[in-house]
Design an enzyme around this catalytic site. Structure first.
Site, PDB file in Angstrom:
ATOM      1  N   ASP A   1       4.604  -5.203  -1.872  1.00  0.00           N
ATOM      2  CA  ASP A   1       3.571  -4.271  -2.352  1.00  0.00           C
ATOM      3  C   ASP A   1       2.695  -3.727  -1.227  1.00  0.00           C
ATOM      4  OD1 ASP A   1       4.483  -4.932  -4.918  1.00  0.00           O
ATOM      5  OD2 ASP A   1       3.196  -6.693  -4.954  1.00  0.00           O
TER       6      ASP A   1
ATOM      7  N   GLY B   1       9.249  -2.055  -6.942  1.00  0.00           N
ATOM      8  CA  GLY B   1       8.640  -0.875  -7.563  1.00  0.00           C
ATOM      9  C   GLY B   1       7.971  -0.073  -6.463  1.00  0.00           C
ATOM     10  N   HIS B   2       8.660   0.946  -5.972  1.00  0.00           N
ATOM     11  CA  HIS B   2       8.127   1.727  -4.849  1.00  0.00           C
ATOM     12  C   HIS B   2       7.527   3.028  -5.365  1.00  0.00           C
ATOM     13  CE1 HIS B   2      10.900  -0.580  -1.862  1.00  0.00           C
ATOM     14  NE2 HIS B   2      10.011  -1.327  -2.473  1.00  0.00           N
TER      15      HIS B   2
ATOM     16  N   GLN C   1      10.367  -5.830  -1.333  1.00  0.00           N
ATOM     17  CA  GLN C   1       9.554  -7.051  -1.177  1.00  0.00           C
ATOM     18  C   GLN C   1       9.057  -7.175   0.274  1.00  0.00           C
ATOM     19  OE1 GLN C   1      12.900  -7.770  -2.848  1.00  0.00           O
ATOM     20  NE2 GLN C   1      11.887  -6.911  -4.602  1.00  0.00           N
TER      21      GLN C   1
ATOM     22  N   LYS D   1       5.290   0.403   0.926  1.00  0.00           N
ATOM     23  CA  LYS D   1       6.478   0.829   1.679  1.00  0.00           C
ATOM     24  C   LYS D   1       7.023   2.141   1.129  1.00  0.00           C
ATOM     25  CE  LYS D   1       8.517  -3.028   0.639  1.00  0.00           C
ATOM     26  NZ  LYS D   1       7.418  -3.846   0.102  1.00  0.00           N
TER      27      LYS D   1
HETATM   28  P1  IMP Z   1      12.092 -12.270  -8.563  1.00  0.00           P
HETATM   29  O1  IMP Z   1      12.398 -11.420  -7.376  1.00  0.00           O
HETATM   30  O2  IMP Z   1      11.914 -11.493  -9.842  1.00  0.00           O
HETATM   31  O3  IMP Z   1      13.056 -13.401  -8.716  1.00  0.00           O
HETATM   32  O4  IMP Z   1      10.653 -12.942  -8.314  1.00  0.00           O
HETATM   33  C1  IMP Z   1      10.450 -13.937  -7.310  1.00  0.00           C
HETATM   34  C2  IMP Z   1       9.070 -13.791  -6.664  1.00  0.00           C
HETATM   35  O5  IMP Z   1       9.030 -12.594  -5.892  1.00  0.00           O
HETATM   36  C3  IMP Z   1       7.922 -13.666  -7.678  1.00  0.00           C
HETATM   37  O6  IMP Z   1       6.768 -14.279  -7.136  1.00  0.00           O
HETATM   38  C4  IMP Z   1       7.696 -12.170  -7.767  1.00  0.00           C
HETATM   39  O7  IMP Z   1       6.396 -11.845  -8.186  1.00  0.00           O
HETATM   40  C5  IMP Z   1       7.959 -11.768  -6.330  1.00  0.00           C
HETATM   41  N1  IMP Z   1       8.418 -10.370  -6.214  1.00  0.00           N
HETATM   42  C6  IMP Z   1       9.636  -9.888  -6.486  1.00  0.00           C
HETATM   43  N2  IMP Z   1       9.696  -8.571  -6.235  1.00  0.00           N
HETATM   44  C7  IMP Z   1       8.495  -8.205  -5.779  1.00  0.00           C
HETATM   45  C8  IMP Z   1       7.943  -6.974  -5.305  1.00  0.00           C
HETATM   46  O8  IMP Z   1       8.612  -5.935  -5.243  1.00  0.00           O
HETATM   47  N3  IMP Z   1       6.643  -7.016  -4.904  1.00  0.00           N
HETATM   48  C9  IMP Z   1       5.909  -8.162  -4.917  1.00  0.00           C
HETATM   49  N4  IMP Z   1       6.380  -9.326  -5.336  1.00  0.00           N
HETATM   50  C10 IMP Z   1       7.667  -9.353  -5.753  1.00  0.00           C
END
Ligand code: IMP
Length: 429
Positions: A13, A40-41, A218, A16
């Site tokens: 977040d 989510g970009h 991420q 990017k």
């Molecule tokens: P998952 O990727 O849904 O398996 O989530 C694993 C961890 O990564 C959790 O703490 C999510 O909140 C975090 N996470 C996954 N994608 C994002 C992102 O795009 N931005 C911020 N945190 C993320």
């Protein structure tokens, strides 16, 4: 300047999307190499927000979009995203790696049933389960769609197996393999010729001097290997992810831009030493509109953490940083920056990535003066209030890397460019 990587340096977040979108103007290819709809970009164009989950943010330009092998692709989400773009008058040319895995409805259901990811605060999109199937070698890949008969057979086998394991789940039993296979094949029908060996496409493009933007999803601290395990995502979010998830040697990437928010946020569970659960955190969340772009969850907010950023730099080898959302700090009388941690009475310089060790760390702060002025209209460094300039200089000096762009608002134009790379784009001028 052929290959540029845009990588999150914190817990995701970092904005990017904004940077990748701008850099993709005039680029030939824009590439996603990890993750899926957990990302989510957000891009703001003419005051309108557009949110990308699977396509690279460069898809709004006349730039070919590539979904690399390191991704897990939800076909229905992809179709919805393409439709949304089409409604807005964009029809990106896209290519999908034959080796990219498909994220299908049962992944989300099994993520919930199995409790995999429970307590981690996942996005609930089934991401971990799709990567589990990849590692287990039972996943279905985009390339399987090129042989519909084989795809149907494999999907039936896979679904049968999950239904046997989770016999009691009505939701899972209700998925008919034929219907699901038909729907997935239908979604991919217009994209069939777009499923190809994208590693070759990308390497050839680089051989021909094409400009390629790699857009990480991420951030480094959520990396499956280098992040704060187990509070991480399931893919490689760092520079190595470009090798693993796009088949392009990181050696070919000439500029590796670490995207850093001027403070820190984290969504989901896991240790976060500089978190401010009180008034400051609430203020940052409200000023910075820190709510998940995918799930809408409020993000945890806190001060900038140089210990974590040094680690992120070490893993990624950033050639420069982009400092985002500096405007959110306007109005604070003091700004804190963590320069060290204290653990068990000892002063630490190095970031311990293990979650247990990190949870025992307390930040050691330096305080810098804040500024009152709004800075959203500033376009040159010398237009910033002196304390904001000092904040930038402090970060550069402590991290030993230049900040080549400062973002002062969500709009595409709200930037202070400090490198010719950014000055090349009309949006940055
Ligand atoms: P998952 O990727 O849904 O398996 O989530 C694993 C961890 O990564 C959790 O703490 C999510 O909140 C975090 N996470 C996954 N994608 C994002 C992102 O795009 N931005 C911020 N945190 C993320």
């Amino acid at each position: 300047m052929p290959a540029i990587a845009v990588l999150g340096a914190q817990w995701g977040d970092e904005s990017k999307g904004k940077l990748a979108h701008l850099l993709s103007e005039g680029a030939d290819l824009s590439v996603r190499f990890n993750g899926g709809t957990n990302a989510g970009h957000t891009v703001v164009v003419n005051g309108e927000e557009i949110r990308f989950h699977l396509l690279p943010a460069g898809s709004l330009w006349n730039c070919t979009a590539v979904l690399g092998n390191g991704m897990v692709i939800d076909p229905f989400a992809l179709a919805a995203e393409l439709k949304l773009l089409e409604e807005k008058g964009h029809r990106p040319e896209i290519y999908i790696s034959t080796a990219a895995h498909l994220l299908l409805p049962y992944h989300r259901i099994v993520e919930r049933l199995s409790g995999v990811g429970k307590g981690l605060g996942t996005t609930g999109r089934g991401i971990g389960l799709a990567y589990r199937d990849k590692a287990e070698r039972t996943g279905l890949r985009a390339g399987d769609l090129l042989s519909p008969r084989r795809f149907r057979e494999r999907l039936e086998q896979k679904l049968q197996r999950e239904q046997e394991i989770w016999g009691e789940s009505k939701e899972l039993q209700q998925i008919g393999p034929r219907k699901l296979a038909d729907e997935v094949l239908q979604v991919f029908e217009p994209l069939r010729e777009r499923i190809m060996e994208t590693a070759q496409l990308l390497n050839r493009a680089l051989d021909r001097g094409k400009r390629v933007i790699f857009e990480g999803a991420q951030g480094a601290l959520l990396d499956i290997d280098f992040g704060t395990y187990p509070y991480v995502t399931s893919s490689s979010t760092t520079i190595g992810g470009i090798g693993v998830g796009a088949g392009v040697s990181p050696r070919r990437v000439e500029r590796i831009i670490g995207v850093v928010k001027a403070y820190t946020t984290r969504v989901g569970e896991g240790p976060f030493p500089t978190e401010e659960p009180g008034e400051i955190g609430t203020r940052l969340r409200e000023q910075g509109r820190e709510f998940g772009a995918t799930t809408g969850r409020p993000r945890r907010c806190g001060w900038l953490d140089l210990v974590a950023l040094k680690y992120s730099m070490m893993i990624n080898g950033f050639t420069e940083l982009a400092l985002m959302k500096l405007d959110v700090l306007s109005g604070l009388s003091q700004i804190r920056v963590a320069t060290h941690y204290r653990r068990g009475g000892k002063l630490l310089e190095d970031f311990p990535s293990g979650a247990e060790a990190l949870a025992e760390c307390e930040p050691v702060y330096e305080e810098l003066p804040g500024w009152k002025e709004e800075i959203g209209e500033c376009r040159h460094l010398n237009e910033l209030p002196p304390p904001a300039q000092a904040y930038i200089a402090f970060i550069e000096e402590r991290l030993g890397v230049p900040i080549s762009l400062i973002s002062v608002g969500p709009e595409a134009e709200a930037n202070i460019p400090r490198s010719s790379l950014f000055a090349e784009s009309p949006k940055f001028r």
